[in-house]
Design a protein around this motif. Structure first.
Motif, PDB file in Angstrom:
ATOM      1  N   PHE B  48      11.919  15.225   0.493  1.00  0.00           N
ATOM      2  CA  PHE B  48      12.324  14.744   1.820  1.00  0.00           C
ATOM      3  C   PHE B  48      13.830  14.858   2.041  1.00  0.00           C
ATOM      4  O   PHE B  48      14.275  15.225   3.119  1.00  0.00           O
ATOM      5  N   CYS B  49      14.632  14.514   1.005  1.00  0.00           N
ATOM      6  CA  CYS B  49      16.088  14.502   1.219  1.00  0.00           C
ATOM      7  C   CYS B  49      16.849  15.379   0.229  1.00  0.00           C
ATOM      8  O   CYS B  49      18.068  15.474   0.302  1.00  0.00           O
ATOM      9  N   PHE B  50      16.149  16.020  -0.694  1.00  0.00           N
ATOM     10  CA  PHE B  50      16.765  16.933  -1.677  1.00  0.00           C
ATOM     11  C   PHE B  50      17.647  16.214  -2.691  1.00  0.00           C
ATOM     12  O   PHE B  50      18.426  16.853  -3.391  1.00  0.00           O
ATOM     13  N   SER B  51      17.573  14.906  -2.756  1.00  0.00           N
ATOM     14  CA  SER B  51      18.333  14.184  -3.789  1.00  0.00           C
ATOM     15  C   SER B  51      17.675  14.411  -5.149  1.00  0.00           C
ATOM     16  O   SER B  51      16.461  14.566  -5.247  1.00  0.00           O
ATOM     17  N   ASP B  52      18.509  14.419  -6.204  1.00  0.00           N
ATOM     18  CA  ASP B  52      17.938  14.491  -7.557  1.00  0.00           C
ATOM     19  C   ASP B  52      17.793  13.097  -8.161  1.00  0.00           C
ATOM     20  O   ASP B  52      17.465  12.944  -9.330  1.00  0.00           O
ATOM     21  N   LYS B  53      18.027  12.070  -7.348  1.00  0.00           N
ATOM     22  CA  LYS B  53      17.909  10.692  -7.845  1.00  0.00           C
ATOM     23  C   LYS B  53      16.479  10.195  -7.664  1.00  0.00           C
ATOM     24  O   LYS B  53      16.187   9.325  -6.843  1.00  0.00           O
ATOM     25  N   THR B  54      15.591  10.799  -8.436  1.00  0.00           N
ATOM     26  CA  THR B  54      14.185  10.396  -8.380  1.00  0.00           C
ATOM     27  C   THR B  54      13.818   9.748  -9.703  1.00  0.00           C
ATOM     28  O   THR B  54      14.404  10.057 -10.745  1.00  0.00           O
ATOM     29  N   GLU B  55      12.836   8.849  -9.648  1.00  0.00           N
ATOM     30  CA  GLU B  55      12.426   8.173 -10.879  1.00  0.00           C
ATOM     31  C   GLU B  55      10.938   7.848 -10.808  1.00  0.00           C
ATOM     32  O   GLU B  55      10.331   7.840  -9.742  1.00  0.00           O
ATOM     33  N   TRP B  56      10.353   7.577 -11.988  1.00  0.00           N
ATOM     34  CA  TRP B  56       8.944   7.205 -12.053  1.00  0.00           C
ATOM     35  C   TRP B  56       8.797   5.734 -11.715  1.00  0.00           C
ATOM     36  O   TRP B  56       9.648   4.922 -12.068  1.00  0.00           O
ATOM     37  N   GLN B  57       7.712   5.398 -11.047  1.00  0.00           N
ATOM     38  CA  GLN B  57       7.399   3.990 -10.815  1.00  0.00           C
ATOM     39  C   GLN B  57       5.900   3.792 -11.022  1.00  0.00           C
ATOM     40  O   GLN B  57       5.106   4.700 -10.792  1.00  0.00           O
ATOM     41  N   ASP B  58       5.547   2.597 -11.476  1.00  0.00           N
ATOM     42  CA  ASP B  58       4.123   2.299 -11.632  1.00  0.00           C
ATOM     43  C   ASP B  58       3.469   2.243 -10.261  1.00  0.00           C
ATOM     44  O   ASP B  58       4.051   1.723  -9.306  1.00  0.00           O
ATOM     45  N   ALA B  59       2.268   2.804 -10.164  1.00  0.00           N
ATOM     46  CA  ALA B  59       1.553   2.816  -8.885  1.00  0.00           C
ATOM     47  C   ALA B  59       0.288   1.977  -8.993  1.00  0.00           C
ATOM     48  O   ALA B  59      -0.231   1.744 -10.086  1.00  0.00           O
ATOM     49  N   SER B  60      -0.208   1.545  -7.828  1.00  0.00           N
ATOM     50  CA  SER B  60      -1.326   0.594  -7.805  1.00  0.00           C
ATOM     51  C   SER B  60      -2.658   1.235  -8.191  1.00  0.00           C
ATOM     52  O   SER B  60      -3.559   0.551  -8.669  1.00  0.00           O
ATOM     53  N   GLY B  61      -2.799   2.532  -7.920  1.00  0.00           N
ATOM     54  CA  GLY B  61      -4.095   3.177  -8.141  1.00  0.00           C
ATOM     55  C   GLY B  61      -5.096   2.856  -7.036  1.00  0.00           C
ATOM     56  O   GLY B  61      -6.259   3.238  -7.118  1.00  0.00           O
ATOM     57  N   ARG B  62      -4.623   2.183  -5.987  1.00  0.00           N
ATOM     58  CA  ARG B  62      -5.501   1.887  -4.850  1.00  0.00           C
ATOM     59  C   ARG B  62      -5.248   2.905  -3.740  1.00  0.00           C
ATOM     60  O   ARG B  62      -4.099   3.302  -3.488  1.00  0.00           O
ATOM     61  N   GLY B  63      -6.302   3.308  -3.070  1.00  0.00           N
ATOM     62  CA  GLY B  63      -6.137   4.264  -1.983  1.00  0.00           C
ATOM     63  C   GLY B  63      -7.357   4.340  -1.104  1.00  0.00           C
ATOM     64  O   GLY B  63      -8.326   3.583  -1.301  1.00  0.00           O
ATOM     65  N   THR B  64      -7.284   5.241  -0.108  1.00  0.00           N
ATOM     66  CA  THR B  64      -8.431   5.478   0.773  1.00  0.00           C
ATOM     67  C   THR B  64      -8.681   6.976   0.845  1.00  0.00           C
ATOM     68  O   THR B  64      -7.761   7.782   0.689  1.00  0.00           O
ATOM     69  N   ILE B  65      -9.929   7.337   1.092  1.00  0.00           N
ATOM     70  CA  ILE B  65     -10.274   8.762   1.187  1.00  0.00           C
ATOM     71  C   ILE B  65      -9.704   9.331   2.486  1.00  0.00           C
ATOM     72  O   ILE B  65     -10.006   8.827   3.576  1.00  0.00           O
ATOM     73  N   TYR B  66      -8.858  10.372   2.351  1.00  0.00           N
ATOM     74  CA  TYR B  66      -8.296  11.062   3.526  1.00  0.00           C
ATOM     75  C   TYR B  66      -9.266  12.140   4.006  1.00  0.00           C
ATOM     76  O   TYR B  66      -9.519  12.293   5.196  1.00  0.00           O
ATOM     77  N   SER B  67      -9.798  12.919   3.055  1.00  0.00           N
ATOM     78  CA  SER B  67     -10.866  13.861   3.365  1.00  0.00           C
ATOM     79  C   SER B  67     -11.571  14.237   2.070  1.00  0.00           C
ATOM     80  O   SER B  67     -11.039  13.986   0.979  1.00  0.00           O
ATOM     81  N   TYR B  68     -12.754  14.819   2.189  1.00  0.00           N
ATOM     82  CA  TYR B  68     -13.490  15.212   0.993  1.00  0.00           C
ATOM     83  C   TYR B  68     -14.471  16.324   1.353  1.00  0.00           C
ATOM     84  O   TYR B  68     -14.747  16.581   2.530  1.00  0.00           O
ATOM     85  N   SER B  69     -14.982  16.988   0.327  1.00  0.00           N
ATOM     86  CA  SER B  69     -16.021  18.002   0.525  1.00  0.00           C
ATOM     87  C   SER B  69     -16.868  18.058  -0.728  1.00  0.00           C
ATOM     88  O   SER B  69     -16.343  18.089  -1.844  1.00  0.00           O
ATOM     89  N   VAL B  70     -18.169  18.040  -0.539  1.00  0.00           N
ATOM     90  CA  VAL B  70     -19.086  18.184  -1.675  1.00  0.00           C
ATOM     91  C   VAL B  70     -19.224  19.676  -1.957  1.00  0.00           C
ATOM     92  O   VAL B  70     -19.688  20.425  -1.105  1.00  0.00           O
ATOM     93  N   THR B  71     -18.777  20.087  -3.124  1.00  0.00           N
ATOM     94  CA  THR B  71     -18.838  21.495  -3.499  1.00  0.00           C
ATOM     95  C   THR B  71     -20.201  21.766  -4.105  1.00  0.00           C
ATOM     96  O   THR B  71     -20.485  21.345  -5.223  1.00  0.00           O
TER      97      THR B  71
END
Lengths: 389, 128
Positions: B48-71
């Motif tokens: 988004f901003c091209f900064s190199d000041k990025t770091e890892w953070q713990d994530a919740s693992g919670r989400g919602t389905i944006y889209s899907y397809s049965v292959t």
């Protein structure tokens, strides 16, 4: 209308083969080059610019230039998948305007049908070093299921139905019945499409394009040369190119890069979607067509389903005759790359050389749009607006 | 339906921490400390901003389905999907341990690591 243009399409050729077990890929490239040069009334020795993409065997243009033994001033092998050849027309026009070449040859060829490379259902063999590979490949990303996700989301956001998508295939089949070279010449109904086997929900088998061998070529020339030839004058009045991906995670797979490439091309041409008499729209799947029609401004975003219904894309019936050769859905999808044949049919329409049953009357202004790569992940879009002088 | 059972991808210096955390059962996201936005897929340079000041953070693992397809044209059918994480970014995955006929866009899902055919475990999601 007398718009200035830096370049014209003087030659166009679609290889008649749909299955070529007895030919090499390089040979097919050379055969289509010969076909397009003959169509233009030029020879190999006139060519001083060459354009090809990822289907050309070898490193960029090197092997094919050597195979055909061309002596050139300009080469370009920009590869944005199946839309590359429409972008090449634009780049050829730019190179001609800059004085870098006078006669540009663009070729596409491949034989996925003979080689059994059904890329649509196989996991994509992308390069493990490309940065996105690590986050997609292991999940079984295929061409089919990424377009399936686009269609699923489009249905969710806009209420698009499988019946509406099916109308796109129905229209293509109405056109293909008149094309003796088309792979699928039977006219199909909406019911035929939605009753065909589901391959990647919500896309059915008949929502998908054919796998074919073959190829095509185009010749783009400077105005003085175009006027010296005996072919109708087809000028390039607007071009646009764009690349769109996952946007850093702000994924939006119901809008394509055509929204950007189309706006650029229309602005340059000084025309609007309402002025277009015929459109070649890349049809890897029915959903691909629907999204481009919306993004190019032929209808409001989300109203594509209504727009394509009831035969609105059928020549002689609807407002926007599309892919009158039968398109990738019914006619031909050489090398799994449909951009070349989109340009070729647009040229046929503008010259008045389409099949009489599908020829658009007084077709003076046409659009060709291609999508390359995958709509659901990252893709290129190239838009051409062409005018008969 | 179950996961695709493919090997985990080859890793590289830019992303090896993600796979190390995955091996420990931790799901982490890359976030930019200059503009404050998390992104996907993880990069050293903020998209988004091209900064190199990025770091890892713990994530919740919670989400919602944006889209899907049965292959369906596969040896064993599977569900490919995009899941929008609670933290914002949308990522590609498989929906596992599910009845594919009961899936819907907008449905809540929860991250689950499962062993890959080889290498570290892969981040899948299942109905919450």
């Amino acid at each position: 209308m007398t718009r200035k243009a830096s370049a014209y399409i003087a030659g166009a050729f679609e290889h008649p083969t749909r299955k070529a077990p007895d030919k090499s890929v390089a040979q097919l490239h050379a055969e289509v080059a010969i076909g397009a040069l003959e169509d233009a009334g030029l020879t190999k020795h006139d060519v001083d610019g060459y354009f090809c993409a990822g289907d050309a065997p070898g490193t960029g243009p090197l092997s094919m230039v050597d195979y055909m033994n061309l002596r050139l001033r300009h080469v370009d092998s920009t590869n944005i998948g199946g839309s590359s050849y429409l972008l090449h027309v634009a780049h050829a026009a730019e190179a001609i305007a800059a004085g870098k070449c006078d006669v540009a040859l663009i070729t596409l060829a491949g034989r996925p049908r003979s080689q059994g490379a059904e890329r649509g259902i196989a996991p994509r063999r992308d390069n493990p070093v490309q940065p996105d590979f690590e986050w997609e490949h292991a999940f079984g990303l295929t061409t089919l299921n990424t377009y399936g996700m686009c269609a699923m989301r489009h249905m969710y956001e806009f209420g698009t139905t499988s019946e509406q998508l099916a109308w796109i295939k129905v229209a293509a089949s109405h056109h293909a019945q008149h094309n003796p070279n088309a792979m699928l010449r039977n006219v199909v109904t909406v019911e035929d499409v939605i009753n065909s086997p589901m391959v990647a929900d919500p896309l059915h088998r008949l929502d998908s394009c054919v796998v074919s061998d073959g190829g095509g070529a185009l010749i783009v020339v400077k105005p003085e040369i175009a006027r010296s030839l005996k072919r109708p004058l087809i000028k390039i009045i607007g071009t646009g190119e764009a690349v769109r991906g996952q946007l850093g995670g702000a994924v939006d797979i119901t809008t394509s890069a055509a929204v950007w490439s189309g706006a650029t091309a229309f602005a340059e041409a000084g025309v609007t979607a309402a002025d277009i008499k015929y459109a070649s729209i890349y049809d890897s799947f029915t959903i691909t067509v629907l999204m481009q029609i919306e993004d190019l401004g032929f209808c409001e975003k989300g109203r594509g389903g209504e727009f394509v219904s009831g035969g609105n894309l059928i020549a002689g019936v609807g407002r926007l005759p599309f892919n009158t050769d039968g398109g990738g859905l019914c006619n031909n999808h050489p090398a799994n790359r449909g951009g070349m044949t989109k340009a070729i049919e647009a040229v046929r329409q503008l010259r008045g050389e389409a099949h009489p049953a599908v020829q658009v009357k007084n077709c003076a202004l046409a659009l060709a749009n291609g999508i390359g790569g995958q709509l659901g992940t990252r893709h290129g879009s190239a838009t051409l607006i062409l005018e008969r002088e | 339906m179950s996961e695709t059972k493919n090997p985990a991808p080859p890793t590289n210096p830019e992303t090896e921490m993600f796979w190390k955390a995955a091996s420990e059962g931790r799901f982490i996201l890359r976030k930019c400390t200059a503009c404050g936005k998390p992104h996907w897929y993880p990069r050293a340079i903020c998209p988004f901003c091209f900064s190199d000041k990025t770091e890892w953070q713990d994530a919740s693992g919670r989400g919602t389905i944006y889209s899907y397809s049965v292959t369906r044209r596969a040896a064993e059918p599977y569900v490919i999907a995009y899941v929008t994480l609670e933290e914002g970014p949308t990522m590609m995955t498989n929906i596992v341990d599910c009845d594919s006929k009961k899936l819907a866009i907008g449905q809540k899902v929860r991250l689950v690591f499962k062993p890959a055919a080889a290498g570290p475990p892969l981040p899948y999601f299942r109905p919450a």
